[in-house]
Write a protein that holds these residues in place. Structure first.
Motif, mmCIF file in Angstrom:
data_model
loop_
_atom_site.group_PDB
_atom_site.id
_atom_site.type_symbol
_atom_site.label_atom_id
_atom_site.label_comp_id
_atom_site.label_asym_id
_atom_site.label_seq_id
_atom_site.Cartn_x
_atom_site.Cartn_y
_atom_site.Cartn_z
ATOM 1 N N THR A 124 42.356 30.977 99.911
ATOM 2 C CA THR A 124 42.795 30.174 98.766
ATOM 3 C C THR A 124 41.614 29.500 98.087
ATOM 4 O O THR A 124 41.525 29.473 96.848
ATOM 5 C CB THR A 124 43.824 29.129 99.208
ATOM 6 O OG1 THR A 124 44.913 29.775 99.865
ATOM 7 C CG2 THR A 124 44.358 28.337 98.024
ATOM 8 N N ALA A 125 40.697 28.961 98.873
ATOM 9 C CA ALA A 125 39.507 28.323 98.313
ATOM 10 C C ALA A 125 38.692 29.316 97.495
ATOM 11 O O ALA A 125 38.231 29.010 96.385
ATOM 12 C CB ALA A 125 38.657 27.728 99.434
ATOM 13 N N THR A 126 38.514 30.517 98.019
ATOM 14 C CA THR A 126 37.767 31.556 97.308
ATOM 15 C C THR A 126 38.484 31.962 96.023
ATOM 16 O O THR A 126 37.863 32.144 94.972
ATOM 17 C CB THR A 126 37.563 32.783 98.214
ATOM 18 O OG1 THR A 126 36.843 32.392 99.380
ATOM 19 C CG2 THR A 126 36.803 33.881 97.491
ATOM 20 N N ALA A 141 43.536 29.267 104.183
ATOM 21 C CA ALA A 141 42.793 28.229 103.464
ATOM 22 C C ALA A 141 41.509 28.788 102.876
ATOM 23 O O ALA A 141 41.162 28.506 101.716
ATOM 24 C CB ALA A 141 42.490 27.063 104.405
ATOM 25 N N ASP A 159 38.106 29.265 93.393
ATOM 26 C CA ASP A 159 36.739 29.244 92.878
ATOM 27 C C ASP A 159 36.538 30.338 91.833
ATOM 28 O O ASP A 159 35.820 30.155 90.851
ATOM 29 C CB ASP A 159 35.746 29.418 94.032
ATOM 30 C CG ASP A 159 34.303 29.292 93.570
ATOM 31 O OD1 ASP A 159 33.937 28.196 93.099
ATOM 32 O OD2 ASP A 159 33.553 30.283 93.659
ATOM 33 N N MET A 181 36.739 24.173 100.483
ATOM 34 C CA MET A 181 36.442 24.553 99.102
ATOM 35 C C MET A 181 35.132 23.939 98.638
ATOM 36 O O MET A 181 34.801 22.800 98.966
ATOM 37 C CB MET A 181 37.604 24.100 98.203
ATOM 38 C CG MET A 181 37.562 24.604 96.788
ATOM 39 S SD MET A 181 39.099 24.105 95.934
ATOM 40 C CE MET A 181 38.656 24.515 94.243
ATOM 41 N N ARG A 182 34.388 24.695 97.845
ATOM 42 C CA ARG A 182 33.122 24.206 97.310
ATOM 43 C C ARG A 182 33.359 23.450 96.012
ATOM 44 O O ARG A 182 34.275 23.771 95.256
ATOM 45 C CB ARG A 182 32.161 25.368 97.030
ATOM 46 C CG ARG A 182 31.765 26.159 98.257
ATOM 47 C CD ARG A 182 30.828 27.291 97.856
ATOM 48 N NE ARG A 182 31.445 28.153 96.832
ATOM 49 C CZ ARG A 182 30.782 29.093 96.173
ATOM 50 N NH1 ARG A 182 29.499 29.292 96.389
ATOM 51 N NH2 ARG A 182 31.406 29.843 95.276
ATOM 52 N N THR A 205 37.041 19.636 91.451
ATOM 53 C CA THR A 205 37.227 20.319 90.172
ATOM 54 C C THR A 205 36.857 19.451 88.975
ATOM 55 O O THR A 205 37.015 19.896 87.829
ATOM 56 C CB THR A 205 38.680 20.787 90.024
ATOM 57 O OG1 THR A 205 39.557 19.653 90.132
ATOM 58 C CG2 THR A 205 39.043 21.805 91.092
ATOM 59 N N LEU A 207 40.765 17.448 95.825
ATOM 60 C CA LEU A 207 40.849 18.558 94.890
ATOM 61 C C LEU A 207 40.400 18.119 93.500
ATOM 62 O O LEU A 207 39.712 18.865 92.788
ATOM 63 C CB LEU A 207 42.270 19.112 94.847
ATOM 64 C CG LEU A 207 42.480 20.353 93.970
ATOM 65 C CD1 LEU A 207 41.566 21.497 94.402
ATOM 66 C CD2 LEU A 207 43.941 20.797 94.005
ATOM 67 N N THR A 252 42.522 23.852 102.763
ATOM 68 C CA THR A 252 41.839 24.517 101.653
ATOM 69 C C THR A 252 40.795 23.614 101.015
ATOM 70 O O THR A 252 39.661 24.034 100.757
ATOM 71 C CB THR A 252 42.859 24.966 100.592
ATOM 72 O OG1 THR A 252 43.732 25.945 101.158
ATOM 73 C CG2 THR A 252 42.159 25.554 99.365
ATOM 74 N N VAL A 253 41.174 22.359 100.735
ATOM 75 C CA VAL A 253 40.214 21.474 100.069
ATOM 76 C C VAL A 253 39.070 21.076 101.005
ATOM 77 O O VAL A 253 37.997 20.683 100.544
ATOM 78 C CB VAL A 253 40.897 20.223 99.478
ATOM 79 C CG1 VAL A 253 41.939 20.614 98.447
ATOM 80 C CG2 VAL A 253 41.510 19.338 100.555
#
Length: 325
Positions: free
Chosen positions: A104-106, A101, A109, A134-135, A174, A170, A130-131
């Motif tokens: 995947t997030a990196t 996760a 991004d 995630m930033r 985004t 997500l 992942t979400v």
């Protein structure tokens, strides 16, 4: 100045080495080298370039601990992938989901571009994690236009929130518009599937599948994951036996395939609401996120069949994929 194809004099070679050592070993800037040696800066630049051409200076990239660039390159070459990310997981039997996760997030991004239409499989625990890590994207334009469920996202009340949260979070991260697939992945009959597919919200989601530029995909085995089992969208033990008998090894969005990645004639295909391989291949980037040695056969099949063209996995799986191909 001597060219790389000619034989330089010893004096010229000494000058190459002197300039190269000042620049690369001592960190002296080119203007300072020029002043120190009473030559022009363009000449310093030419000498540095010649030093590289003659092999006086050799660039070596050293991967930091935990970065497995050679494994990634080997996976890309062996399976014809667009890209691969291999993560290291400490210890045997450790849950690989947090590491996958985070990776995947990196990756998202760094690689999301403005205007993406992102398809997401609804019942992936790894993508859900992942979400969570995630930033949010603060750049403009936003990283995506739409985030679309590509397999029926309705399920039992206990876990329905997970599929909805995955898509909505997500989209929020985004700056995209969420598009939900308001149906179970597996329905009771082909007739019901046809009726549900004509419902405005479901029809809108299915139309969006043709606009995908990127797909985020979990890769499953014949044994349903705990999340999928709880959702009520899992296949029955009888269907598992049938799938095994016809050579199925795994699935993407409940579409099952064999060891070569070829779709199999699952007994429930005409009751399934989810994207198929032909539609999925319309997405330029298809990111498969999966790990654990129990998934090696499924991951291999997904890569061979073109279900995915980017793989994010763990080091043990990467080594097995390379050893067994």
């Amino acid at each position: 100045m001597a060219t790389a194809s000619s034989t330089p004099s010893p004096d010229h070679l000494r000058m190459l080495v002197k300039v190269a050592r000042m620049y690369h070993e001592r960190g002296v800037r080119q203007p300072e080298i020029a002043a120190h040696l009473s030559m022009s800066q363009p000449r310093v630049s030419r000498l540095l370039r010649e030093a590289a051409e003659r092999g006086v200076v050799r660039t070596v990239v050293v991967s930091p601990e935990g970065v497995h660039a050679e494994l990634e390159d080997a996976l890309v070459a062996q399976y014809g992938l667009r890209d691969a990310v291999v993560v290291e997981v400490e210890g045997a039997g450790v849950d690989v989901i947090p590491a996958l996760a985070a990776a995947t997030a990196t990756y998202l991004d760094a690689t999301l571009a403005g205007g993406d239409v992102i398809g997401v499989s609804s019942w992936s625990a790894t993508l859900l994690e992942t979400v969570k890590v995630m930033r949010a994207r603060t750049k403009t334009p936003f990283a995506a236009r739409e985030v679309v469920q590509i397999v029926g996202g309705s399920g039992s009340p206990e876990v329905q929130l997970h599929a909805t949260r995955l898509t909505s979070r997500l989209a929020e991260l985004t700056g995209a518009r969420p598009v939900f697939a308001p149906s179970a992945a597996l329905v009771g009959s082909p007739e019901l599937r046809d009726l549900l597919s004509k419902e405005p919200a479901m029809a809108a989601a299915m139309q969006a599948w043709s606009r995908l530029t990127l797909a985020l995909l979990g890769i499953g085995t014949l044994e349903p994951s705990p999340l999928l089992r709880l959702s009520g969208n899992a296949i029955t033990p009888e269907d598992q036996k049938r799938l095994k008998a016809i050579g199925a090894v795994g699935d993407v969005c409940a579409r099952y395939f064999d060891a070569e990645g070829e779709p199999v004639a699952a007994p429930f295909n005409d009751r399934l609401i989810g994207i198929d391989l032909a539609q999925l291949r319309g997405a330029e980037r298809r990111i498969g996120v999966a790990g654990g040695l129990d998934k090696v056969a499924a991951i291999r099949g997904a890569a061979r069949g073109g279900w995915i063209n980017i793989l994010i996995t763990d080091m043990e799986v990467a080594r097995e994929l390379l050893a067994s191909e």
